[in-house]
Enzyme design. Structure first.
Site, PDB file in Angstrom:
ATOM      1  N   GLY A  57       2.949   6.452   8.208  1.00  0.00           N
ATOM      2  CA  GLY A  57       4.381   6.706   7.965  1.00  0.00           C
ATOM      3  C   GLY A  57       5.246   5.558   8.422  1.00  0.00           C
ATOM      4  N   HIS A  64       0.822  -1.222   0.000  1.00  0.00           N
ATOM      5  CA  HIS A  64       0.000   0.000   0.000  1.00  0.00           C
ATOM      6  C   HIS A  64       0.859   1.277   0.000  1.00  0.00           C
ATOM      7  CE1 HIS A  64       0.200   0.453   4.514  1.00  0.00           C
ATOM      8  NE2 HIS A  64       0.018   1.723   4.191  1.00  0.00           N
ATOM      9  N   SER A 120       4.218   2.570   7.967  1.00  0.00           N
ATOM     10  CA  SER A 120       3.846   1.505   7.038  1.00  0.00           C
ATOM     11  C   SER A 120       5.044   0.977   6.280  1.00  0.00           C
ATOM     12  CB  SER A 120       2.857   2.042   6.005  1.00  0.00           C
ATOM     13  OG  SER A 120       1.628   2.241   6.636  1.00  0.00           O
ATOM     14  N   ASP A 177      -0.626  -7.266   1.808  1.00  0.00           N
ATOM     15  CA  ASP A 177       0.030  -5.956   1.789  1.00  0.00           C
ATOM     16  C   ASP A 177       1.545  -6.135   1.924  1.00  0.00           C
ATOM     17  OD1 ASP A 177       0.423  -3.268   1.791  1.00  0.00           O
ATOM     18  OD2 ASP A 177      -0.409  -2.894   3.795  1.00  0.00           O
TER      19      ASP A 177
HETATM   20  C1  4AZ Z   1      -1.087   4.088   8.122  1.00  0.00           C
HETATM   21  O1  4AZ Z   1      -1.883   4.998   7.894  1.00  0.00           O
HETATM   22  C2  4AZ Z   1      -1.239   3.320   9.381  1.00  0.00           C
HETATM   23  N1  4AZ Z   1      -1.929   1.795  14.078  1.00  0.00           N
HETATM   24  C3  4AZ Z   1      -0.293   2.371   9.714  1.00  0.00           C
HETATM   25  C4  4AZ Z   1      -0.426   1.649  10.883  1.00  0.00           C
HETATM   26  C5  4AZ Z   1      -1.483   1.857  11.698  1.00  0.00           C
HETATM   27  C6  4AZ Z   1      -2.442   2.799  11.392  1.00  0.00           C
HETATM   28  C7  4AZ Z   1      -2.316   3.544  10.214  1.00  0.00           C
HETATM   29  C8  4AZ Z   1      -1.604   1.037  12.948  1.00  0.00           C
HETATM   30  O2  4AZ Z   1      -0.187   3.816   7.356  1.00  0.00           O
END
Ligand code: 4AZ
Length: 394
Positions: free
Chosen positions: A331, A181, A333, A235
Site C-alpha cells: 500500500g 507495479h 508502493s 519499477d
Molecule cells: C508491497 O507489497 C510492498 N517492505 C512494498 C514495500 C515493501 C514490501 C511490500 C517493503 O507493495
C-alpha cells in the site's frame, strides 16, 4: 448605503431653501450608489458622497446651500452639510464657524480599501519544490501518524474497483511519480478508472478544504519495467493528472511538489531519509498518512539476503531502520522516499518491494529515481524539473 441627491437636486437646479427641503424629502426615496460616487476617500475625494459632517478639527460643518446658491449636484453639493470636494482641493472639506468668521476646513475621511486583485492560483515551479513543511514529524510499520502538510507531495492513487491502491509523489503540478507495479494490467489499465488525490491525510475521509482530486490524463509505465521474473526492475511510472476544471495541482500548505535530485545523484549509506504512505501497519491499511525514518543501506548490506542478492538491480537501492522496526509495506508502493538536502526535500526513491515488512535483514527496496531523470524529462517535457536544478552544486 448612502443617499444620492443627484437626480432630484438636478431637477431643482435653481431652487431656494424651501424647495431644497421639499426635494430632500423626495430624495430620501432615491437610493443609488453609482460607480463614480462613494462613501470613502478615493484619491482627492471628488467622488466622496458620504455623510461625514465635521472637519478634521472636529468643527461642525455648515450647510452648503448657505454659500453655494447654485446647487451643484454633480459635485455632490446640496441642502446638506457633508464634506465634499467640489473644487479639486486636497481632500473633501466644508465651511465651519470659527467665532465670527466662516472658514474652510479639510475633513478627515477614511480611505477606500484598495481592492486587491484576486491572487492567481499559486503553483509550484521547479524552483519552489521540496520546501520543508511547516509541520515536521509530530506510523507504514512503526513510524508515526502525520498530517499531509508534513509530506505535502504525497499522492493517493485509487482504482474505481479496488479502492485505494498506491502512493505517489507530486514532482510537478501536472505529474505524479509512482511505481509501475501499481498497474498490474500495465498498458491495458483503464485510466478512466483511476483517480489521484493530493492533500489527503485520511484515506476514507474527505477534507474538501485540503484535498485536490484529479483524473488521470496519461499513464506512462517505464517501457523496461519487467516483472516476468517476479523482480521489479524499472519499477517507475508517471501519471499526468487533471482536475475536473482542467487544471493541475494548486500549491497549498497540503499540496506541494517535491524536488527531483539530479541524474545519478545518490546519498551515501547511513543517511537518514523518510518514507510516507497509507500502507499496511499490520493486517490493515492505515487510515491515516504515516511517515517513518529509514536509513540508506549499502548495496553489499542489502545483498546479504540471498533473495536480495539475486533480485537487486542497479535500478534499486535499499533502506531500513537500524532496529528493523519501521519499513514500508503493502500500500505504500509508489510513494516517496525523500531525503533532506540543504533544507529541501528530494525524492530519491519510489517504494517498490521487499520480503515482507519490517523483517530483520529484509530491507525495503526502492526504485533509484536518479537513474530516470532523462526518461522523466522526455516523458513530461519538463527538463528543468527533471534536471533537479534545486540540488546544491557543492
Ligand atoms: C508491497 O507489497 C510492498 N517492505 C512494498 C514495500 C515493501 C514490501 C511490500 C517493503 O507493495
Amino acid at each position: 448605503p448612502f443617499r444620492e441627491e443627484g437626480v432630484f437636486s438636478l431637477l431643482c437646479g435653481k431652487c431656494r431653501f424651501v424647495i431644497f427641503h421639499f426635494c430632500k424629502l423626495f430624495s430620501i426615496s432615491v437610493h443609488l450608489q453609482t460607480d463614480k460616487t462613494r462613501t470613502c476617500l478615493l484619491e482627492d475625494g471628488t467622488s466622496y458622497r458620504g455623510s461625514v459632517s465635521v472637519s478634521a478639527y472636529g468643527h461642525s460643518c455648515l450647510r452648503w446651500f448657505k454659500f453655494e446658491w447654485t446647487s451643484e449636484a454633480a459635485k455632490g453639493l446640496g441642502p446638506h452639510n457633508y464634506c465634499r470636494n467640489p473644487d479639486q482641493s486636497l481632500t473633501p472639506w466644508c465651511r465651519v464657524k470659527r467665532g465670527t468668521r466662516i472658514v474652510r476646513e479639510l475633513c478627515n475621511i477614511s480611505k477606500c480599501p484598495v481592492p486587491k486583485p484576486p491572487a492567481p492560483p499559486a503553483v509550484d515551479t521547479e524552483l519552489t519544490c521540496g520546501e520543508m513543511p511547516s509541520q515536521r514529524m509530530n506510523k507504514i510499520v512503526g513510524g508515526a501518524m502525520t498530517s499531509i502538510e508534513s509530506q505535502p507531495w504525497v499522492a493517493a492513487i485509487f482504482h474505481r474497483r479496488s479502492g485505494f491502491g498506491c502512493g505517489g509523489s507530486l514532482i510537478a503540478p501536472c505529474w505524479v511519480l509512482t511505481a509501475a507495479h501499481c498497474f498490474p494490467d500495465g498498458e491495458n489499465t483503464k485510466i478512466r478508472h483511476l483517480s489521484v488525490y493530493l492533500g489527503k491525510s485520511y484515506i476514507n475521509d474527505t477534507d474538501a478544504d485540503r484535498e485536490q482530486k484529479f483524473t488521470v490524463e496519461q499513464m506512462i509505465i517505464h517501457p523496461k519495467y519487467n516483472n516476468s521474473y517476479g523482480s521489479y526492475n524499472n519499477d517507475i511510472a508517471l501519471l499526468k493528472i487533471k482536475s475536473q476544471d482542467g487544471k493541475c495541482a494548486v500549491r497549498t500548505p497540503s499540496v506541494r511538489t517535491v524536488c527531483l535530485p539530479p541524474h545519478l545523484t545518490m546519498l551515501p549509506p547511513g543517511v537518514e531519509c523518510s518514507i510516507a504512505g497509507f500502507g499496511k501497519e499490520t493486517w490493515h491499511f492505515s487510515q491515516y498518512l504515516k511517515q517513518a525514518k529509514v536509513t540508506l543501506l549499502s548495496e553489499s548490506d542489502c545483498k546479504r539476503d540471498p533473495t536480495y542478492a539475486r533480485d537487486l538491480t542497479s535500478n534499486m537501492f535499499c533502506a531500513a531502520s537500524p532496529t528493523w522496526s519501521t519499513d514500508s509495506c503493502q500500500g505504500d508502493s509508489g510513494g516517496p522516499l525523500v531525503c533532506e538536502v540543504s533544507g529541501r526535500m528530494f525524492v530519491f526513491g519510489v517504494v517498490s518491494w521487499g520480503e515482507g515488512c519490517a523483517k530483520q535483514d529484509k530491507p525495503g527496496v526502492y526504485t533509484r529515481v536518479t537513474n530516470y531523470n532523462n526518461w522523466i524529462a522526455m516523458k513530461t517535457g519538463l527538463p528543468a524539473y527533471a534536471a533537479g536544478v534545486m540540488y546544491p552544486t557543492k
